[in-house]
Structures are given as structure tokens and as C-alpha cells.
Design an enzyme around this catalytic site. Structure first.
Site, PDB file in Angstrom:
ATOM      1  N   ASP A 102      29.952 -13.032   0.118  1.00 35.50           N
ATOM      2  CA  ASP A 102      29.982 -11.837   0.957  1.00 35.50           C
ATOM      3  C   ASP A 102      31.244 -11.746   1.817  1.00 35.50           C
ATOM      4  OD1 ASP A 102      29.206 -14.026   2.484  1.00 35.50           O
ATOM      5  OD2 ASP A 102      27.187 -13.308   2.824  1.00 35.50           O
ATOM      6  N   HIS A 158      17.552 -14.543   5.241  1.00 37.72           N
ATOM      7  CA  HIS A 158      18.513 -13.883   4.340  1.00 37.72           C
ATOM      8  C   HIS A 158      19.308 -14.889   3.515  1.00 37.72           C
ATOM      9  CE1 HIS A 158      21.946 -13.599   7.603  1.00 37.72           C
ATOM     10  NE2 HIS A 158      22.097 -14.698   6.891  1.00 37.72           N
ATOM     11  N   ASN A 161      16.512 -15.410   9.586  1.00 42.66           N
ATOM     12  CA  ASN A 161      15.526 -14.410   9.168  1.00 42.66           C
ATOM     13  C   ASN A 161      15.247 -14.486   7.665  1.00 42.66           C
ATOM     14  OD1 ASN A 161      17.861 -13.437   8.078  1.00 42.66           O
ATOM     15  ND2 ASN A 161      17.858 -11.477   9.160  1.00 42.66           N
TER      16      ASN A 161
HETATM   17  C1  F6R Z   1      27.440 -16.779   4.396  1.00 42.26           C
HETATM   18  C2  F6R Z   1      26.141 -16.224   4.061  1.00 42.26           C
HETATM   19  C3  F6R Z   1      24.963 -16.343   4.987  1.00 42.26           C
HETATM   20  C4  F6R Z   1      24.834 -17.700   5.668  1.00 42.26           C
HETATM   21  C5  F6R Z   1      23.632 -17.719   6.603  1.00 42.26           C
HETATM   22  C6  F6R Z   1      23.525 -19.041   7.354  1.00 42.26           C
HETATM   23  O1  F6R Z   1      28.388 -16.523   3.370  1.00 42.26           O
HETATM   24  O2  F6R Z   1      26.025 -15.661   3.035  1.00 42.26           O
HETATM   25  O3  F6R Z   1      23.795 -16.062   4.264  1.00 42.26           O
HETATM   26  O4  F6R Z   1      24.712 -18.688   4.695  1.00 42.26           O
HETATM   27  O5  F6R Z   1      23.730 -16.694   7.530  1.00 42.26           O
HETATM   28  O6  F6R Z   1      24.594 -19.154   8.244  1.00 42.26           O
HETATM   29  P1  F6R Z   1      24.926 -20.523   8.980  1.00 42.26           P
HETATM   30  O7  F6R Z   1      25.320 -21.479   7.903  1.00 42.26           O
HETATM   31  O8  F6R Z   1      26.078 -20.210   9.872  1.00 42.26           O
HETATM   32  O9  F6R Z   1      23.688 -20.938   9.682  1.00 42.26           O
END
Ligand code: F6R
Length: 261
Positions: free
Chosen positions: A67, A138, A136
Site C-alpha cells: 500500500d 486490517h 482493527n
Molecule cells: C503496512 C500495512 C498495515 C500495517 C498495520 C500494522 O504496509 O499494510 O496493514 O501492517 O497497520 O502496522 P504496525 O506494524 O505499525 O503495527
């Protein structure tokens, strides 16, 4: 899902690096799907070390990131282009032409999304997709209730994601509210998925992803349908799992050839 619970983030990241390094050794032209965020940082440091000290060769590898924020120039220090350059790409012998991050500055964003899918297809698909997990639930920027069959597209970030990620932007107003992300369907097409989640903040999301129903309210739960998904957790993020003993049992009773180390 293969659920691997390790004592801490350090051990979990080293295991993930081992899995990726083995793939790159076995398939020098592997196509890797990559993630940004805090979770994979230690894993990227280990890949850099393996390249520097043990000659792990990335010259034939191709990469596709999950992303990118919409509207941030590539050299903005919070863009995912910049993140990948600083934390991984510039330390490896990757061919820049073989690294791909969605272009959140594209004049025609719809075209960029469709083209990203085409580029993944032309590369022969993704061999291993690395993932983090949002609080959440995602994956990529596929926020709760989005389609579990979505393809690369423009998504609106949830309030929770804005709150979680805005600290590094200084304030909420500075942070983009939209992103291009591979869809859940795009992620599920990868031949293998490797998701990492560490720390107490991820307890509920991990619980829903691993033991909850397959449901769009937790996009990560879509991995339950993937034929080869590995989830690496630490004791903190695994604390809410009801069947943790079962995952440990499975892990301990694997054949030698099923083990990752
Ligand atoms: C990043 C992405 C997000 C993160 C998620 C966790 O490219 O796609 O889905 O993997 O938000 O973020 P962190 O690792 O900062 O807790």
C-alpha cells in the site's frame, strides 16, 4: 492457519527472516509482497544483515508493496516509498526496476490500481506476501467491512487507523485519509502469506483473525481461507487466544520437514 507463538518480537522476526531467506535461496527470482509499519522493521534489519554478512542475494528478486498513502510525494518521509528505501531497499542489491510500491501521486489513480494488478500478474504472482495486522484487524489498508474479495483500489482510512498512525505525522490533519492498497482478494492470491503481529495492542485483532468467524469486520480473518498462511505472534499478542495450547502442540509435533528451523 499455521499459528506460531514465540517468546518475543525479536525471536518472531528472526524466524520470519529465516522463512524469507530460505525462499530467496531456493528461488532467486522470487516475488515478495512487502509491508511497512513498525512490525517488520526488525525482520528487515535481519534481511539486511543476511545480505551483508552471508551474501543473501536479492539481485533477481522482485517486490510489490501492499500500500501507499494518496497524495504524499515519494520523498516525503512518511510515504511508504521513502519507508521502503530507508529501511530495506537501499541496503540490499535489489534492482530498483524490480521494486514496486503503488503510486499515490498518480494523475489517474484508477489506472494506477488496475495497472498494479497487471504488474503483479505479469510477474507471475506473488510467492510470499508479508503482512502486519492493524489493531482493527486490517491487512494492507483493507479496513473493517470492506469486501473480502477486493482487488487493488483506493480506500478510505478508518478513524482508528488515523489515530494509530497519525503520531508520526505530527497531527491528524497532516495525515492523508486515503490510500491505495492491494485488495484482500489480491493478498489471498499470493502463494503464501506470512503475517506478523506483536504486542498487547494486537490481542483483540489476533483473537478475531485466528479464532473469530470469517468476517469482513476483521479483514485479517480472510487468511483462514488461504491454503498456506503462517501467523507469527509473540506471547503478548497471543494472550487472548483460547486455543494457544493447541497451536503449541501442533508446532511441537511437526515432522522435521515441516519445521521452519
Ligand atoms: C503496512 C500495512 C498495515 C500495517 C498495520 C500494522 O504496509 O499494510 O496493514 O501492517 O497497520 O502496522 P504496525 O506494524 O505499525 O503495527
Amino acid at each position: 492457519m499455521e499459528v506460531l507463538i514465540r517468546e518475543n518480537q525479536e525471536v518472531g522476526c528472526l524466524l520470519a527472516a529465516k522463512i524469507i531467506a530460505r525462499l530467496v535461496r531456493e528461488k532467486p527470482n522470487a516475488v515478495l509482497g512487502l509491508a511497512t509499519g513498525r512490525t517488520p522493521l526488525r525482520l528487515y534489519q535481519e534481511l539486511i544483515r543476511l545480505h551483508r554478512d552471508e551474501g543473501l542475494d536479492f539481485s533477481g528478486v522482485m517486490t510489490f508493496n501492499l500500500d501507499e498513502y494518496i497524495g504524499l510525494p515519494h520523498d516525503h518521509d512518511q510515504s511508504y516509498h521513502w519507508f521502503m528505501q530507508e529501511n530495506l531497499f537501499r541496503h540490499l542489491n535489489l534492482d530498483p526496476a524490480r521494486t514496486h510500491v503503488p503510486d499515490g501521486m498518480a494523475a489517474d489513480l484508477h489506472h494506477e490500481c488496475r495497472d498494479y494488478e497487471k504488474r503483479i500478474e505479469a510477474a507471475g504472482g506473488i510467492d510470499l506476501q508479508l503482512l502486519g495486522l492493524g489493531r482493527n484487524g486490517h491487512i494492507g489498508f483493507n479496513e473493517p467491512t470492506g469486501s473480502l474479495r477486493s482487488r487493488t483500489w483506493i480506500k478510505i482510512l478508518s478513524e482508528q487507523t488515523l489515530n494509530d498512525n497519525s503520531a508520526v505525522f505530527g497531527s491528524l490533519d497532516q495525515m492523508p485519509r486515503h490510500a491505495i492498497t492491494m485488495g484482500v482478494g489480491t493478498i489471498l492470491d499470493a502463494r503464501r502469506c506470512l503475517l506478523l503481529a506483536f504486542g498487547p495492542a494486537k490481542v483483540r485483532a489476533v483473537e478475531q483473525m485466528v479464532e473469530g468467524p470469517l468476517a469482513a469486520i476483521c479483514p485479517g480473518s480472510a487468511l483462514q481461507q488461504h491454503p498456506r498462511a503462517t501467523v507469527i505472534l509473540d506471547e503478548n499478542s497471543a494472550a487472548g487466544l483460547q486455543h494457544a495450547d493447541h497451536y503449541r502442540w501442533i508446532d511441537q509435533n511437526k515432522f522435521e520437514w515441516q519445521r521452519h528451523q
